[in-house]
Design a protein around this motif. Structure first.
Motif, short mmCIF file in Angstrom:
data_model
loop_
_atom_site.label_atom_id
_atom_site.label_comp_id
_atom_site.label_asym_id
_atom_site.label_seq_id
_atom_site.Cartn_x
_atom_site.Cartn_y
_atom_site.Cartn_z
N SER A 247 0.84 -1.21 0.00
CA SER A 247 0.00 0.00 0.00
C SER A 247 0.88 1.26 0.00
O SER A 247 0.56 2.25 -0.67
N TYR A 248 1.96 1.21 0.77
CA TYR A 248 2.87 2.35 0.83
C TYR A 248 3.50 2.63 -0.54
O TYR A 248 3.54 3.78 -1.01
N SER B 278 1.08 4.15 -3.09
CA SER B 278 0.80 5.58 -2.89
C SER B 278 1.97 6.47 -3.30
O SER B 278 1.79 7.68 -3.43
N HIS B 279 3.15 5.85 -3.50
CA HIS B 279 4.32 6.64 -3.90
C HIS B 279 4.99 6.00 -5.13
O HIS B 279 6.21 6.02 -5.26
N SER C 239 3.46 -2.70 -8.24
CA SER C 239 3.00 -1.31 -8.21
C SER C 239 3.59 -0.47 -9.33
O SER C 239 3.17 0.67 -9.52
#
Length: 505
Positions: free
Chosen positions: A42-43, A46-47, A132
């Motif tokens: 998730s981290y 988001s980046h 991601s």
């Protein structure tokens, strides 16, 4: 500007930091379990537009020095990949660094091969980054940064042992000319000050004996040992690490080291992770462990950034060019207005001057047309000066010839010259004259004088002579004898000539 984030991976967890304005700020800590990996995914999501660099401090790290023949280009790369496959089979996380060439005729090259030998420890974290689409710049180890740390701390030893404290472990590195030829991580069972001091002393001796056994150093060689530790533990370490003739200890305060590295924030736990992360952010090594597959998104990100930068530069260049064109257009408009004002002023002055001229009954346009036509006719005018000069020279050389008439014109050929072709008009000079015989001369002498006159005229190859009327008409059946018709030979004999000269159009 693309943001940069650093990941610090040890045996138990992964820590995430953001590098901004020359300062490291921790953003998260993720345990090495399913919950921690999900939170890390998730981290990263988001980046995902940031550039990530991973610094590893793990025990599974191998170092081998190989000697290879002098090669270049793809041949060298192929041989190094083969050597890495022989020593570190099964891991894609490997790299190499040149240690220089041997001073022999063959110029063999010494190459340091390094690898992170447990890729399964990295795979869960790398797979989250790949899923991601987050760009991974590279994977680095703490050992790679040891030489840079010594250089920043002004340690000038050509070779030394470097021991640092982090992650409840001691990182031991053998550094030669800024490169770690060997490195290992020793666990720290006792985290007390006394335990830390005892571990530093024991691990220094073990590493020294290992290097002697591997023939990296001689048995009697003195080895400098640089220990970077918390200030609270330095007195105990100084008592535990006594010089024994083989090891010379240098103790460095890691808070002072942080100030020398210009960290804006001193580490709260007084460990060395922050020092290595700062070095990675400011001066990363040229070699890293990530393969081209792991760096695929990073390469795409760099290409995208270059395209955007090129587009912005093109847009800026176009804007500057358009501004320059607008400026030039305005300058031209101002000059045009100024020239129009000058033209109006000159026209007014011209009208004032022409108003003082006497009236001639012809308007300006008609007068201009007449003067142009006159100038054109004047430029096309041809005078008979050359023809008269040529004729006068011939007359001066033949005194028996008397000129009685002379006509000069430019026009079409006469009937006598109808067979002659010309590219332009013909200049025609008609000569009428008499041959005045001297006393006692004969008809033959008259013909000789006339032929001499014609020969002089024909010396100019640019002219053609046509005899319209000869001074003496002879028939083919009539003989010419000396003394014949003496009375008639004393009478002037008339003749008519045409001298033709081409006149260029």
């Amino acid at each position: 500007m693309i943001s940069r984030r650093l990941l610090y991976l040890n045996t138990h967890r992964l820590s995430a930091f953001v590098w901004q304005a020359g300062k490291l700020t921790q953003e998260g800590v993720f345990d090495n379990d399913d919950h921690g990996r999900s939170a890390f995914a998730s981290y990263v999501a988001s980046h995902r537009h940031s550039h990530f660099s991973l610094l590893a401090n793990v025990a599974e790290e191998g170092h081998v020095i190989e000697t290879i023949p002098f090669l270049q280009g793809k041949d060298r790369e192929t041989l190094i990949r083969r050597k890495i496959g022989q020593h570190f089979l099964g891991t894609p996380l490997a790299t190499s660094a040149s240690l220089g060439f041997e001073k022999t005729k063959r110029k063999n090259e010494r190459v340091l091969l390094c690898a992170l030998t447990d890729p399964t420890h990295f795979e869960p974290w790398l797979s989250r980054l790949a899923q991601s689409g987050a760009p991974l710049k590279g994977i680095y180890s703490v050992a790679q940064l040891g030489g840079r740390l010594l250089k920043k701390l002004a340690v000038t030893h050509e070779r030394c042992l470097l021991l640092t404290l982090q992650d409840h472990s001691i990182r031991e590195s053998f550094v030669v000319n800024g490169k770690a030829l060997f490195s290992r991580m020793a666990p720290l069972p006792d985290s007390s000050i006394a335990g830390i001091a005892s571990s530093f002393s024991a691990e220094s001796g073990k590493l020294h004996q290992y290097l002697i056994g591997q023939r990296h150093i001689g048995h009697d060689d003195r080895m400098p040992v640089v220990i970077v530790a918390p200030p609270s533990a330095l007195p105990a370490i100084e008592k535990a690490c006594l010089a024994d003739g083989r090891l010379d200890f240098t103790l460095l305060d890691n808070t002072e080291a942080a100030r020398q590295l210009k960290l804006q924030r001193t580490p709260e736990d007084c460990r060395c992770e922050a020092l290595f992360l700062h070095l990675l952010a400011t001066n990363p090594p040229s070699q890293q462990f990530a393969s081209s597959t792991h760096r695929h998104d990073y390469d795409l990100s760099r290409l995208r950034f270059l395209l955007l930068a090129g587009g912005l530069v093109t847009l800026l260049g176009g804007s500057l060019f358009a501004a320059k064109q607008l400026y030039d257009a305005r300058q031209l408009r101002d000059e045009a207005v100024q020239q129009q004002a000058i033209e109006a002023d000159l026209a007014a002055r011209y009208r004032e001057i022409t108003a003082t001229f006497p009236q001639i009954g012809v308007d300006n346009d008609s007068l201009r047309t007449l003067t142009d036509r006159y100038r054109q006719l004047r430029s096309q005018q041809t005078l008979p000066a050359d023809a008269y000069r040529h004729l006068g020279q011939a007359l001066a050389a033949t005194p028996a010839i008397e000129l009685t008439g002379l006509d000069w014109k430019i026009g079409p050929n006469s009937a006598s010259t109808a067979g002659r072709t010309s590219a332009g008009a013909v200049e025609i000079t008609t000569v009428r004259g008499n041959i005045v015989p001297p006393p006692g001369s004969t008809t033959r002498q008259l013909l000789v004088d006339f032929d001499q006159f014609l020969a002089l005229l024909r010396e100019n190859t640019a002219v053609t002579i046509n005899v319209i009327k000869a001074p003496i008409e002879l028939e083919s059946s009539q003989p010419l004898r000396g003394g014949d018709n003496e009375q008639e030979s004393a009478v002037p004999r008339a003749f008519v000539l045409e001298i033709l000269r081409n006149h260029a159009p």
